[in-house]
Structures are given as C-alpha cells and as structure tokens.
Design an enzyme around this catalytic site. Structure first.
Site, PDB file in Angstrom:
ATOM      1  N   PRO A 244       1.077  -1.345   0.147  1.00 59.71           N
ATOM      2  CA  PRO A 244       0.203   0.201  -0.079  1.00 59.71           C
ATOM      3  C   PRO A 244       0.844   1.160   0.386  1.00 59.71           C
ATOM      4  O   PRO A 244       1.630   1.658   0.873  1.00 59.71           O
ATOM      5  CB  PRO A 244      -0.629  -0.100   1.470  1.00 59.71           C
ATOM      6  CG  PRO A 244      -0.790  -1.116   2.011  1.00 59.71           C
ATOM      7  CD  PRO A 244       0.768  -2.103   1.355  1.00 59.71           C
ATOM      8  N   ASP A 250       7.206   6.547   4.859  1.00 55.58           N
ATOM      9  CA  ASP A 250       6.971   4.832   5.702  1.00 55.58           C
ATOM     10  C   ASP A 250       6.833   3.670   4.632  1.00 55.58           C
ATOM     11  O   ASP A 250       7.726   3.089   4.095  1.00 55.58           O
ATOM     12  CB  ASP A 250       6.301   5.220   6.432  1.00 55.58           C
ATOM     13  CG  ASP A 250       6.475   6.019   7.720  1.00 55.58           C
ATOM     14  OD1 ASP A 250       7.138   6.385   8.210  1.00 55.58           O
ATOM     15  OD2 ASP A 250       5.344   6.097   8.406  1.00 55.58           O
ATOM     16  N   ILE A 270      -4.983   4.214  -2.399  1.00 55.10           N
ATOM     17  CA  ILE A 270      -6.543   4.231  -2.516  1.00 55.10           C
ATOM     18  C   ILE A 270      -7.053   6.512  -2.173  1.00 55.10           C
ATOM     19  O   ILE A 270      -5.368   6.804  -1.940  1.00 55.10           O
ATOM     20  CB  ILE A 270      -7.159   3.638  -1.358  1.00 55.10           C
ATOM     21  CG1 ILE A 270      -6.185   4.266  -0.015  1.00 55.10           C
ATOM     22  CG2 ILE A 270      -7.126   2.510  -2.133  1.00 55.10           C
ATOM     23  CD1 ILE A 270      -7.399   3.463   0.864  1.00 55.10           C
ATOM     24  N   TYR A 345       3.467   0.060   7.801  1.00 59.00           N
ATOM     25  CA  TYR A 345       2.495   0.931   9.166  1.00 59.00           C
ATOM     26  C   TYR A 345       3.897   0.689  10.683  1.00 59.00           C
ATOM     27  O   TYR A 345       4.235  -0.120  11.062  1.00 59.00           O
ATOM     28  CB  TYR A 345       0.771  -0.213   9.096  1.00 59.00           C
ATOM     29  CG  TYR A 345       0.065   0.216  10.298  1.00 59.00           C
ATOM     30  CD1 TYR A 345      -0.825   1.174  10.110  1.00 59.00           C
ATOM     31  CD2 TYR A 345      -0.593  -0.264  11.113  1.00 59.00           C
ATOM     32  CE1 TYR A 345      -1.491   1.203  11.043  1.00 59.00           C
ATOM     33  CE2 TYR A 345      -1.356  -0.616  12.307  1.00 59.00           C
ATOM     34  CZ  TYR A 345      -2.718   0.520  11.684  1.00 59.00           C
ATOM     35  OH  TYR A 345      -3.420   1.286  12.206  1.00 59.00           O
ATOM     36  N   GLY A 346       3.127   1.647  11.633  1.00 57.02           N
ATOM     37  CA  GLY A 346       3.908   2.067  12.967  1.00 57.02           C
ATOM     38  C   GLY A 346       5.093   1.945  13.291  1.00 57.02           C
ATOM     39  O   GLY A 346       5.137   2.472  13.983  1.00 57.02           O
ATOM     40  N   GLU A 380      -5.978  -4.127  15.639  1.00 60.17           N
ATOM     41  CA  GLU A 380      -5.173  -3.057  14.041  1.00 60.17           C
ATOM     42  C   GLU A 380      -4.076  -3.726  13.843  1.00 60.17           C
ATOM     43  O   GLU A 380      -3.844  -3.943  12.644  1.00 60.17           O
ATOM     44  CB  GLU A 380      -4.673  -1.776  14.526  1.00 60.17           C
ATOM     45  CG  GLU A 380      -3.506  -1.887  15.319  1.00 60.17           C
ATOM     46  CD  GLU A 380      -3.484  -0.081  16.158  1.00 60.17           C
ATOM     47  OE1 GLU A 380      -2.475   0.989  15.373  1.00 60.17           O
ATOM     48  OE2 GLU A 380      -3.941   0.079  17.257  1.00 60.17           O
ATOM     49  N   ILE A 444       1.387  12.835   7.106  1.00 62.63           N
ATOM     50  CA  ILE A 444       0.573  12.529   7.094  1.00 62.63           C
ATOM     51  C   ILE A 444      -0.090  11.669   7.154  1.00 62.63           C
ATOM     52  O   ILE A 444       0.371  10.899   7.062  1.00 62.63           O
ATOM     53  CB  ILE A 444      -0.339  14.210   5.687  1.00 62.63           C
ATOM     54  CG1 ILE A 444      -0.360  14.760   4.781  1.00 62.63           C
ATOM     55  CG2 ILE A 444      -2.239  13.408   5.589  1.00 62.63           C
ATOM     56  CD1 ILE A 444      -0.426  14.915   3.359  1.00 62.63           C
TER      57      ILE A 444
END
EC number: 6.3.3.6
Length: 503
Positions: A244, A250, A270, A345-346, A380, A444
């Site tokens: 993604p 990141d 997306i 993520y993270g 999550e 963001i």
C-alpha cells in the site's frame, strides 16, 4: 486462508458441529477438550516430553530462531515451526519463546488436561479465554458464539467502552472473557471441582527507559539491518509482493527497500472524492519501477472497509477501524494478484510521526511508548482480515529489534528543528532511491491523506475528529457481529443506519 482457532475445555463433537454450521474447519480431540481450526488455517503439531505441542499461525523470524536452536540441536535445521518452538522451549525454557515473532499462538496439550500457552507480544494474534456455558480459548470470539449461541458473550456498557482512555493490554469489552496478556506464558488449568482458571506470567521484564544516545552512524546501520532482515526472510518465498503506497515516507521507504529484494512490486494507492495522494505515490512508483494501481473509494467502500476490519480483526475502537479501512480496501484490490504484502505501518509510533513538529514535549518517548502499548489490545495488527483475502501481511517496522531500539532512543532523532522522524528521513535519503521531496515530505496520517476519516464522519453525520461517535458506531457493529445478529456476507445499509441512529 485463516488462522482462527478455538479450544473448548471438556468439549464434545456437538460443540465442533455447531461451529461448523457457520465456519468451515475441522475438529481434533485434545486430552480434555477439542480444538477447532478454520479451513486452510496454518497449523502444525509435534510430540514432546510434556505432551503434544501445537502452533497456530506463522513464525516471521524463523531463520534467526533456527540459528539460535542450532547451537544445541542440529535437528533445528530440519524442524517445522512447531518443532522449532518445542525445541527452544525444552532446551531454554518458556522465556526463550519471547524471541519468536509472528502471528502465532503456541500451546502444549498436557496429558493431565492442562494447557500451557505462549502468546506472541505484538498484537498479531490476540487470544481470549471465555467463560461461557463451557470454558474456551480462542483468537476469534465469533467461534464461541457459533458454538453457544447469541448469549455466549456479555458486553460492557457502551459509555464505559467508548472513552478515550489508556487501557491494560489485557483489556476486552467482553465481560465474561479475559484477553491473555501478550508476550506471556499462561497455564489453563482447573481446581478440585473442575472449574477452570488461568495462571500467567510475562516472558520478559519491561524495557529500560534509560535514554539511548547512540552515535548517528551506528544507529543508521542498525536501522538498515533491522528493516532489511524481514525482507531477507521473505525474499526466497516470494518473487512478487504488494505494498500500500501513499507516497509518504514510511510506505515509500518500504517500497524502496523491497525493490532490492523482490523481482516485482505491485503498489496500490487509494483516495476518495474528497482527496488523494496519487501525485506522490505515482512519483515513487515511477522512481522505483513498480506496477502501480490507483483507486478512488466511494463512501460505501470506506464503510465496507471499516465493517470488514471490525468483523475480521474484532476491532471495537473507532480510530483503529478507520485506519484499517484503507488497508482492507487494498486487500480487496490486491486479492489474487499478490500473496504477500508489506506496509509501513507502525513507523510513526517508533520514530515520532505522531508528534507535532515544533511542539515542546517533556517526554516524547513516553507518549510514543503508550501508543505502541495501545496496539496490543486494539486489534489493528491482527492478521485475520488479510489472511481471508489470501494475503500474508507483514509490517517490517513492527519487529522486536526495531521497537526495542526506538523505545528509549534520544528524542532528537525523532523530533528536531521543526521536523519529525529525522533519523528515518536521513536513512531514507542515504539510500539514494527516493526523490528528496518524498523523503522530506510533511507527515500526513494514513487515513487523512485519502480523507477516509472525513468519509467515515460524513456517513455518521458527525465531525471528522469526533472519535467518540466513531467508536460508538464501531462498538455497536462489533457487538452485532459477535452476537450473531449481523452477517459479514449480507450487511445491509438499513442495518447500519439503525446502528448509527441508536442513541
């Protein structure tokens, strides 16, 4: 593919048959109960001196663990995952399993009917013990309802659950359930009258908060080693991976590193009709030569992503469900194209991305540590949803090594000179793989750049930052799923409207 399972204490074929009315899978007799594993679930077992060992799920750092066990036993090089953990358990004791990473639950079925259970520590596979008509252990509460019916689970009042509070990592809003502490060994046993109870202890002591003032160059080398290690483990298994890609630091950094390890990268971005980050993600895709796909989500698709995250990962927190919506829409988009996906993520919780540039903090590391801890109960990081789309989801930032390194790292590496994530930006810049305006782009949130947060608010008739309203809706859907009143295959708009209006 799913790693959902449950164990019923003093269970019977009837319990398994009840579950099989709603879920495909198989049952297996244990010493004093039954094990149910969903169809195509990843599980292995082996015999050991204490009993039969079961591993539900996958190990992420198998290469490291083989090297460790191989110091004592050459058979480690031929062992499956269950045998590997059983070998470490036998040679070094339960505490050695604190080194294992993955979306797993490891337990030993002992002849006396006791279960010794090891839970992983990062929230990939949360496990509950439920006291219903019978005693259950499961990483999917829906299975208990399937067996015992709508009244199997008892829920806390909405007002108590939907508060913005820090909670223990054993927290659950199900009153007759206990979330087993992550990163611990638990013994599920029974008293003289046959009533079950749990004895628990953690596998490690809390990390030191003493400030870690590493020099810059050794720190950059450690970041490089720890971010590349999970990719090196995956590279022999996958030629193509999906990512993604928002075009933020990141996801762009993970894409850049992955370009060195995999033959082909599929990247996905997306947005909504309100906003998107396609300009930035395309810039990264062009620089790295990925096969890039962009998609505008409707408000219906945003809500569907939230609903799926609640159902599969059993999330009851509004912010966590909102963030997961984007990922679930990417899973749907990538289904059948890739079988492994990497995310960034993270990272924000480790390197200070949630801090405000220019703000003054007395103890930024404490604030970040609280948010890292929070992920242990939110769901999550649970992998159920990705698995149901046939995707092995991995988060390279979310490893023992990198989390420990960043825990007490000097704050100047995280927030300095009106910037955040300073050392990570320096590392990304040193690779010379990404455009500089991507490396130094302002932070963001994953749910903000695509305006998923605003789309969620629009559907609820609320404001974008009203997370109490979002959590109330999320918790209502969570209860409806776990009571069996909603089905993921036929959730209707009218059902959701009723939950939104219920006040």
């Amino acid at each position: 593919m799913s790693n959902s399972f449950c164990v019923v204490y003093k269970g019977s074929d009837t319990d398994i048959n009840n579950i099989q009315r709603d879920f495909d899978g198989k049952g297996e007799a244990l010493s004093n109960g039954y094990l149910f594993i969903e169809q195509n679930g990843h599980y292995q077992k082996c015999e050991m001196e204490r009993g039969t060992a079961y591993l539900i799920g996958s190990l992420y750092n198998r290469t490291f663990l083989i090297g460790l066990a191989g110091v004592w036993e050459g058979e480690a090089y031929l062992a499956n995952d269950a045998e590997l953990l059983a070998l470490l358990f036998t040679r070094l004791g339960a505490n050695a399993l604190a080194l294992a990473e993955g979306d797993f639950c490891f337990f030993i079925d002992e002849p006396n009917g006791e279960l010794t259970v090891i839970t992983e520590s990062r929230g990939f596979s949360p496990v509950h013990v439920v006291q219903g008509k019978k005693a259950w252990m499961t990483n999917s509460l829906k299975l208990v309802t399937a067996a015992e019916g709508e009244g199997a689970l008892w829920f806390e009042e909405e007002a108590l659950v939907c508060q913005s509070l820090m909670r223990a990592d054993t927290y659950t809003p199900v009153k007759n359930a206990q979330r087993l502490k992550p990163g611990a060994v638990h013994v599920l046993t029974h008293d003289s009258e046959g009533y079950s109870f749990v004895e628990s202890r953690t596998l490690t002591t809390p990390a030191s908060n003493q400030l870690l003032a590493l020099p810059r160059e050794p720190l950059l080398a450690l970041i490089d080693r720890y971010l590349n290690a999970p990719l090196e483990d995956l590279a022999p298994r996958f030629d193509t991976v999906g990512i993604p890609l928002s075009g933020g630091l990141d996801s762009s950094l993970v894409t850049a590193l992955a370009s060195r390890h995999f033959k082909k990268l599929n990247t996905y971005s997306i947005g909504t009709e309100l906003s998107n980050e396609f300009e930035f993600s395309q810039q990264v895709a062009d620089a790295l030569g990925t096969h890039h796909q962009m998609k505008i989500l409707s408000e219906t698709e945003v809500i569907n992503g939230i609903i799926e995250s609640i159902y599969y990962n059993e999330i009851f927190d509004g912010l966590s469900a909102e963030i997961q919506s984007g990922l679930f829409n990417v899973y749907r988009q990538a289904q059948g194209q890739v079988s492994c996906m990497l995310t960034g993520y993270g990272s924000d919780l480790l390197f200070g991305g949630i801090l405000k540039p220019g703000a003054q903090y007395d103890n930024p590391n404490q604030l970040l540590a609280e948010q890292v801890y929070r992920t242990r109960w939110t769901g999550e990081f649970a992998t159920h949803g990705a698995s149901c789309y046939g995707i092995d989801i991995r988060h390279p930032f979310w490893s023992h090594s990198l989390i420990s390194l960043c825990h007490a790292l000097h704050p100047d590496y995280k927030i300095f000179d009106n910037e955040v994530k300073n050392i990570l930006r320096e590392y990304a810049d040193s690779l010379q793989l990404l455009p500089k305006d991507i490396v130094w782009r302002k932070k963001i949130g994953i749910h903000e750049g695509s305006s998923v947060n605003q789309a969620f608010a629009n559907v609820l008739g609320s404001t974008v930052d009203n997370y109490q309203t979002k959590s109330r809706f999320t918790y209502r859907v969570y209860q409806a799923f776990l009571r069996g009143r909603l089905s993921i295959t036929d959730v209707t708009p009218s059902q959701l409207k009723d939950l939104i209006k219920k006040d």
